[in-house]
Design a protein around this motif. Structure first.
Motif, PDB file in Angstrom:
ATOM      1  N   SER B 173     -16.014  -9.091 113.259  1.00 54.49           N
ATOM      2  CA  SER B 173     -14.873  -8.060 113.288  1.00 54.49           C
ATOM      3  C   SER B 173     -14.882  -7.053 112.291  1.00 54.49           C
ATOM      4  CB  SER B 173     -13.545  -8.835 113.135  1.00 54.49           C
ATOM      5  OG  SER B 173     -13.077  -9.524 114.163  1.00 54.49           O
ATOM      6  N   ILE B 174     -15.224  -7.173 111.246  1.00 51.32           N
ATOM      7  CA  ILE B 174     -15.271  -6.054 110.036  1.00 51.32           C
ATOM      8  C   ILE B 174     -16.468  -5.056 110.218  1.00 51.32           C
ATOM      9  CG2 ILE B 174     -15.938  -5.811 107.564  1.00 51.32           C
ATOM     10  CD1 ILE B 174     -13.004  -6.704 108.092  1.00 51.32           C
ATOM     11  N   PHE B 175     -17.573  -5.596 110.902  1.00 53.91           N
ATOM     12  CA  PHE B 175     -18.607  -4.587 111.495  1.00 53.91           C
ATOM     13  C   PHE B 175     -18.011  -3.831 112.608  1.00 53.91           C
ATOM     14  CE2 PHE B 175     -22.123  -7.226 108.975  1.00 53.91           C
ATOM     15  CZ  PHE B 175     -22.734  -6.228 108.579  1.00 53.91           C
ATOM     16  N   GLY B 176     -17.383  -4.492 113.343  1.00 51.20           N
ATOM     17  CA  GLY B 176     -16.809  -3.811 114.467  1.00 51.20           C
ATOM     18  C   GLY B 176     -15.787  -2.526 113.936  1.00 51.20           C
ATOM     19  N   LEU B 177     -15.107  -2.943 113.009  1.00 53.82           N
ATOM     20  CA  LEU B 177     -14.059  -2.079 112.379  1.00 53.82           C
ATOM     21  C   LEU B 177     -14.975  -0.800 111.803  1.00 53.82           C
ATOM     22  CD1 LEU B 177     -11.560  -0.938 110.776  1.00 53.82           C
ATOM     23  CD2 LEU B 177     -12.083  -2.421 108.974  1.00 53.82           C
ATOM     24  N   GLN B 178     -15.959  -0.937 111.196  1.00 53.59           N
ATOM     25  CA  GLN B 178     -16.836  -0.115 110.554  1.00 53.59           C
ATOM     26  C   GLN B 178     -17.674   0.909 111.504  1.00 53.59           C
ATOM     27  OE1 GLN B 178     -18.923  -3.102 107.902  1.00 53.59           O
ATOM     28  NE2 GLN B 178     -18.334  -1.827 106.102  1.00 53.59           N
ATOM     29  N   LEU B 179     -18.236   0.117 112.435  1.00 50.19           N
ATOM     30  CA  LEU B 179     -18.895   0.772 113.512  1.00 50.19           C
ATOM     31  C   LEU B 179     -17.716   1.764 114.381  1.00 50.19           C
ATOM     32  CD1 LEU B 179     -21.262  -2.068 115.146  1.00 50.19           C
ATOM     33  CD2 LEU B 179     -21.769   0.089 113.621  1.00 50.19           C
ATOM     34  N   ALA B 180     -16.609   1.161 114.598  1.00 56.43           N
ATOM     35  CA  ALA B 180     -15.775   2.093 115.083  1.00 56.43           C
ATOM     36  C   ALA B 180     -15.262   3.372 114.494  1.00 56.43           C
ATOM     37  CB  ALA B 180     -14.371   1.304 115.548  1.00 56.43           C
ATOM     38  N   LYS B 181     -15.184   3.025 113.165  1.00 51.85           N
ATOM     39  CA  LYS B 181     -14.734   4.155 112.430  1.00 51.85           C
ATOM     40  C   LYS B 181     -15.981   5.378 112.124  1.00 51.85           C
ATOM     41  CE  LYS B 181     -11.605   4.945 111.413  1.00 51.85           C
ATOM     42  NZ  LYS B 181     -10.702   5.774 112.220  1.00 51.85           N
ATOM     43  N   ALA B 182     -17.027   4.601 112.239  1.00 58.31           N
ATOM     44  CA  ALA B 182     -18.474   5.921 112.280  1.00 58.31           C
ATOM     45  C   ALA B 182     -18.585   6.379 113.402  1.00 58.31           C
ATOM     46  CB  ALA B 182     -19.569   4.922 111.882  1.00 58.31           C
ATOM     47  N   ALA B 183     -17.945   5.928 114.688  1.00 63.64           N
ATOM     48  CA  ALA B 183     -18.077   6.532 115.760  1.00 63.64           C
ATOM     49  C   ALA B 183     -17.000   7.258 116.275  1.00 63.64           C
ATOM     50  CB  ALA B 183     -18.561   5.361 116.934  1.00 63.64           C
ATOM     51  N   GLY B 184     -15.733   7.359 115.209  1.00 64.23           N
ATOM     52  CA  GLY B 184     -14.875   8.555 115.489  1.00 64.23           C
ATOM     53  C   GLY B 184     -13.738   7.777 116.577  1.00 64.23           C
ATOM     54  N   ALA B 185     -13.778   6.406 116.406  1.00 61.45           N
ATOM     55  CA  ALA B 185     -12.667   5.909 117.266  1.00 61.45           C
ATOM     56  C   ALA B 185     -11.495   5.315 116.403  1.00 61.45           C
ATOM     57  CB  ALA B 185     -13.324   4.519 117.898  1.00 61.45           C
ATOM     58  N   LYS B 186     -10.619   5.121 117.172  1.00 58.41           N
ATOM     59  CA  LYS B 186      -9.265   4.606 116.217  1.00 58.41           C
ATOM     60  C   LYS B 186      -9.595   2.940 116.228  1.00 58.41           C
ATOM     61  CE  LYS B 186      -4.930   5.996 117.021  1.00 58.41           C
ATOM     62  NZ  LYS B 186      -3.582   5.832 117.402  1.00 58.41           N
ATOM     63  N   ALA B 187      -9.166   2.617 114.747  1.00 59.44           N
ATOM     64  CA  ALA B 187      -9.209   1.099 114.826  1.00 59.44           C
ATOM     65  C   ALA B 187      -7.999   0.253 114.483  1.00 59.44           C
ATOM     66  CB  ALA B 187     -10.314   0.641 113.822  1.00 59.44           C
ATOM     67  N   ILE B 188      -7.828  -0.697 115.190  1.00 62.96           N
ATOM     68  CA  ILE B 188      -6.764  -1.560 114.855  1.00 62.96           C
ATOM     69  C   ILE B 188      -7.061  -2.956 114.567  1.00 62.96           C
ATOM     70  CG2 ILE B 188      -4.827  -2.569 115.889  1.00 62.96           C
ATOM     71  CD1 ILE B 188      -4.426  -0.220 118.021  1.00 62.96           C
ATOM     72  N   VAL B 189      -6.560  -3.643 113.541  1.00 61.55           N
ATOM     73  CA  VAL B 189      -7.101  -4.768 113.090  1.00 61.55           C
ATOM     74  C   VAL B 189      -5.824  -5.831 113.051  1.00 61.55           C
ATOM     75  CG1 VAL B 189      -8.362  -6.123 111.092  1.00 61.55           C
ATOM     76  CG2 VAL B 189      -9.099  -3.761 111.657  1.00 61.55           C
ATOM     77  N   THR B 190      -6.281  -7.068 113.144  1.00 63.32           N
ATOM     78  CA  THR B 190      -5.237  -8.048 113.222  1.00 63.32           C
ATOM     79  C   THR B 190      -5.664  -9.129 112.208  1.00 63.32           C
ATOM     80  OG1 THR B 190      -6.097  -9.587 115.106  1.00 63.32           O
ATOM     81  CG2 THR B 190      -4.633  -7.954 115.761  1.00 63.32           C
ATOM     82  N   SER B 191      -4.759  -9.749 111.859  1.00 63.23           N
ATOM     83  CA  SER B 191      -4.860 -10.972 110.638  1.00 63.23           C
ATOM     84  C   SER B 191      -3.708 -11.552 110.457  1.00 63.23           C
ATOM     85  CB  SER B 191      -5.509 -10.232 109.348  1.00 63.23           C
ATOM     86  OG  SER B 191      -5.514 -11.465 108.243  1.00 63.23           O
ATOM     87  N   SER B 192      -3.546 -12.732 109.998  1.00 57.56           N
ATOM     88  CA  SER B 192      -2.203 -13.495 109.629  1.00 57.56           C
ATOM     89  C   SER B 192      -2.018 -13.217 108.086  1.00 57.56           C
ATOM     90  CB  SER B 192      -2.462 -14.868 109.811  1.00 57.56           C
ATOM     91  OG  SER B 192      -3.392 -15.441 108.999  1.00 57.56           O
ATOM     92  N   SER B 193      -2.701 -12.361 107.356  1.00 51.11           N
ATOM     93  CA  SER B 193      -2.806 -12.098 106.004  1.00 51.11           C
ATOM     94  C   SER B 193      -2.411 -10.624 105.643  1.00 51.11           C
ATOM     95  CB  SER B 193      -3.972 -12.647 105.116  1.00 51.11           C
ATOM     96  OG  SER B 193      -4.247 -11.947 103.887  1.00 51.11           O
ATOM     97  N   ASP B 194      -1.227 -10.332 105.188  1.00 49.06           N
ATOM     98  CA  ASP B 194      -1.012  -8.911 104.774  1.00 49.06           C
ATOM     99  C   ASP B 194      -2.199  -8.322 103.724  1.00 49.06           C
ATOM    100  OD1 ASP B 194       0.975  -8.596 106.517  1.00 49.06           O
ATOM    101  OD2 ASP B 194       2.463  -9.369 105.153  1.00 49.06           O
ATOM    102  N   GLU B 195      -2.756  -9.283 103.038  1.00 50.68           N
ATOM    103  CA  GLU B 195      -3.724  -8.919 101.960  1.00 50.68           C
ATOM    104  C   GLU B 195      -4.685  -8.362 102.740  1.00 50.68           C
ATOM    105  OE1 GLU B 195      -3.363  -8.497  98.824  1.00 50.68           O
ATOM    106  OE2 GLU B 195      -5.793  -8.119  98.789  1.00 50.68           O
ATOM    107  N   LYS B 196      -5.245  -9.227 103.640  1.00 53.96           N
ATOM    108  CA  LYS B 196      -6.480  -8.935 104.367  1.00 53.96           C
ATOM    109  C   LYS B 196      -6.370  -7.706 104.956  1.00 53.96           C
ATOM    110  CE  LYS B 196      -8.929 -13.292 104.920  1.00 53.96           C
ATOM    111  NZ  LYS B 196      -9.013 -14.381 105.681  1.00 53.96           N
ATOM    112  N   LEU B 197      -5.163  -7.187 105.756  1.00 57.16           N
ATOM    113  CA  LEU B 197      -4.772  -6.163 106.547  1.00 57.16           C
ATOM    114  C   LEU B 197      -4.720  -4.854 105.413  1.00 57.16           C
ATOM    115  CD1 LEU B 197      -2.003  -7.415 108.705  1.00 57.16           C
ATOM    116  CD2 LEU B 197      -4.259  -6.839 109.253  1.00 57.16           C
ATOM    117  N   LYS B 198      -4.556  -5.027 104.164  1.00 61.46           N
ATOM    118  CA  LYS B 198      -4.620  -4.081 103.178  1.00 61.46           C
ATOM    119  C   LYS B 198      -5.892  -3.739 102.934  1.00 61.46           C
ATOM    120  CE  LYS B 198      -3.017  -3.262  98.411  1.00 61.46           C
ATOM    121  NZ  LYS B 198      -2.295  -3.864  97.432  1.00 61.46           N
TER     122      LYS B 198
END
Lengths: 336, 336, 336, 336
Positions: B173-198
């Motif tokens: 998921s973290i690589f997915g986030l980084q690739l999405a941002k590199a490719a000009g996409a919008k990224a939405i991430v889920t987690s049960s931890s606000d700390e991780k979301l931060k």
């Protein structure tokens, strides 16, 4: 309301500011107060009378306009007065494959364009102007940005890590540069001006080539690609540049031909694309669906259109002349 | 040379550090001094004895390793001693469509893996480590990064402006986030931890959802998409999340199923994908050709792998336990 | 003019033949004298009141009709009186990607359907009936044939030499068989009736499987494929068949989910698609552009729709009951 | 064993039958007793010394051969003695994207070819000969059939109902005709000979055009397409035909450039492809993976290669001369 008409064909002097009767929207139509217009090389060709479907005397030129909805006709559900909108180059190409009949819906070519205070559109031929854009920004999108988008993204399937070669610093190339960077690609820009190359670097170009000092710029692009050539060329140059563009490509690379610059008589060694297994495709602006998807990408990446200069409406002929000189960097805009 | 073997299946305690005879490369082979290994959830499943092709007692686990070439066998042209290299998950899947026989070439599954000081590879099963990466960085790529790449880019044809939904903050998921941002996409991430979301926001996430406080996170993802849903979900969650992932998608959206997390028994309402015309596809790491193209993208965008923690070689079982707890953010790495 | 309305929901007895006022075309509209209607399983679900967007009492059912233009409204350029036409399932999905709003234009669902002597269409919601087809033939195309076309050709990119698995002998499957054969693929058909399998062979099926005598028909399909499985499944069966369909596929194979038959509650082991890297996609009829391209293919290959039985208009409820029994082979048609 | 070598470059007289030492397979190698060879125009260019990577004196020409396995080296798992096999044009292009280095593995170009009694292949450079084919049949496949397949199917994504335009009746075009018909497309064939056009019709051509009596054959192809032009052109003609090919295409149509016939100096109006938004792509035989998929299609559709004439081995130079005259219809074969 006031509008520019082409009174005589040949050069921008043939443009004449006239009064036209006010318009009111019929069923399905939207009346737009145009606030800004941008110019494309095609508009110059139209004014010169060299465009293939020669418009009639009295034709209003220009395809790219943004403005505000003044009134809507019966049955209009997509827009309401006050909405900020931008027009589609092909009023009838909503999505799917291109059909011959769509040529008859090209603004400022087969039909009247947008260099006017007010224009009537079919509601299907408009899109909402993305929030982050001024009217000047919005007016740059319909032709140049969408051409770059279709070439790189829709046809070329631009992927992060690809290398993109942009020829020169006109409107299509600068949008191509911005889109390439937004999509995680490497961008190489050519120009004959070191000053422009410096500005291209400021916009994110990873590498630049002065094609005057490096006439074999295709070979240089291969070197700069870091692999065996570039993945994409947005070929706005025409026959004079095509062989170097082929040279620049890697095996299986993509060349999007825009090619309005050099007219129709250009000949070149087309079969040089065989041993490199290249894909060469004609690009002609794009559909409304492509425009919508591009707007998402532009907004998401907060891409700011590069505007070379804004002319007042009354000085529209000067704007055409400024484009003609070719010294611009990005888009030439008219504030209406 | 030293290596970890799976002496008994069940949990990381079954891992045993042993001495193995030194290896020397045969024709076409490359001997690599492994410098770093990263763990994937699949490695845990292997160690538990739950992987479908159960490895034999004495099997060396782990698919992801980076290191340095010590020696090459006859006929090796791709590498020379001293080269920094990274191994391919499927040693035999070079390119083209997947074939059943490639399953027999999966490192740390059907054949010995890389949790060892020295490993013999076929020269075709290695790639150069991109310059910008340390061995620790490089060891994170073969499985997690490539899975995200295949899901989003190769299968999903990720385009600038698309919206990507990432479930949780594990390696894929973290690589997915980084690739999405590199490719000009919008990224939405889920987690049960606000700390991780931060932390996800710090890595570029445009929007985040705490799925504990927002159990209808699929609906929330639609809202955050700004259109009628997300374009891509990297579905690492399994049956427990699939219906919300379907809910999150727009018409014609893509769901890449990784699904190792929830095992094989998961059942779900697969036919819910019909009215939304979704594309759901299984993703299983990727080919060497995909790996090469991903490396270009990672290098071009200077994407730094997110490493949760690095364990020393001798403490490898602890690294497995750390992964098991599920408190990590990004990749768990072992320095060899 | 006469039409069938759904007076009470539950079963075909709720259909009632009524007199409705004559219609006349408004601007952009076309009045069509319906000559034939075909039934789909979805029509039965509508009549039972189980369709997700439950139609109102008095709704005219059925999506698939062919007929003759009686009159056209102002501004109609695509058709003239006397033209033979066929309607599009989604009146508003002309091309491009599907949008949520198109659901509101589905004939016989969200809006009145075609089980009537006369129907008003927007001119954009009609296509010319291919010359080689009778009205009965034409009425079979809008839903069943287009569903098979989208599944195999548009989404699955059917290629000569591929193997296609068709489940049963209903309308979609028989069109799938005919399209597969026209496109140079190998076709395998399943049924519980040897008699129907014999007829499938006469229509070109290369291989057949009686799923009653061969409950492990997925495995048998792999054997018959000649390679490691089939390339395409047109999955009309639902949850009861999905696992065998997965079993039947080769690595990277395609499963088009139609799935209306088994309703929405079906659960299944969706993650079984991961190790085979399958593509599973929802298919929902198709756009007008797909319909046009399918018609070219049908005409070029002179594919004759397989009509199980033609009922007279007055006996429409019997036609629904005939479909309900499930003993048909191909399409059930009503002559209006 | 006996083989033909190119002793002097210029014309087929330079071919010389020589004795060469017998070969034995090394590790991974397969020794094949060649039974049949087919000729391509490229072989003529090689013999003339006009091929871009000029082979050395003593080079064995020809890329296309089929035969029987005599012996296998250590580690060979794909074949065993007695297997009937056919060689791949590019010995090293197994799948995925083309790489520059593959050019060095082209049989009868960069390396020795197959016009010999015995040839050593790497086991990866061979495929099983489909059961339904004789050695003569099989020898026609590696270059001509695969070129047509890549052009139409892989790159052009040929779909049932499309229209395909084939130029002339050489090997590539005749395979293109057969593939087009197998895939449910409409085929239009051009020739200057009514006799050949008659034979093309017997092979399934839907329409034919004598380009001598109809010099504006592009326009005629549009008319015969039934729509606004053809979807695909397999452009084997070169610069002399390109403009008519462009003329023949519909909007968004595909032109596969083979173009060996007219050499490298051809220039043409490449920018004429812009207003029609055409896709023009270089085609260079294909990968082993494409070859495998083509063989499935050929077998499934029982396509019988059209062999113009079979020459005995000793008369190989006559076979070259026969090809040179250009009076053939289909493939010229040599029985070894």
């Amino acid at each position: 309301m006031k509008a520019f008409e082409i009174k005589t064909y040949g050069d921008p002097n043939g443009l004449s500011l006239v009064d036209r009767p006010n318009l009111s929207p019929g069923a399905g139509q939207v009346l737009v107060r145009i606030r800004a217009v941008s110019l494309n090389y095609r508009d110059l060709i139209v004014v010169r009378g060299q465009y293939d479907r020669k418009p009639q005397v009295g034709r209003i030129p220009c395809s790219d306009g943004a403005g505000e909805v003044l009134a809507v006709g019966a049955g209009v559900s997509r827009f309401k007065p006050g909405d900020r909108v931008v027009g589609c180059f092909f009023q009838a190409w909503l999505g799917g494959r291109f059909k011959a009949e769509y040529h008859r819906s090209a603004l400022g070519g087969a039909i009247d364009g947008v260099l006017a205070e007010e224009v009537l559109f079919d509601q299907e031929g408009l899109l909402p102007l993305p929030e982050l854009y001024s009217f000047e920004d919005g007016a740059t999108l319909p032709c140049a940005a969408l051409t770059a988008w279709q070439s790189l993204v829709v046809r070329g399937r631009l992927t992060a890590g690809d290398t993109v070669l942009l020829l020169g610093t006109g409107g299509v190339s600068i949008f191509g540069l911005q889109l390439a960077k937004a999509a995680g690609a490497k961008a190489i820009v050519t120009s004959s001006s070191d000053e422009k190359l410096k500005r291209a670097r400021q916009l994110g170009a990873d590498e630049v080539i002065n094609y005057r000092s490096t006439p074999e710029w295709g070979k240089e692009a291969v070197r700069l690609s870091g692999v065996d050539g570039v993945d994409h060329v947005v070929e706005v140059g025409g026959a004079g540049t095509f062989q170097q563009s082929v040279r620049a490509c890697r095996f299986g690379g993509n060349i999007g031909l825009i090619g309005i610059l050099s007219g129709r008589e250009a000949t070149t060694e087309i079969f040089s694309i065989v041993p490199k297994i290249l894909n060469v495709f004609g690009v002609y602006v794009g559909s409304r669906e492509m425009f919508e998807e591009m707007n998402r990408a532009l907004s998401q990446n907060r891409i700011k259109p590069v505007i070379d200069r804004v002319f007042p409406f009354a000085e529209s002929p000067d704007a055409f002349r400024h484009l003609e000189i070719g010294a611009h960097f990005g888009k030439v805009v008219i504030s209406v």
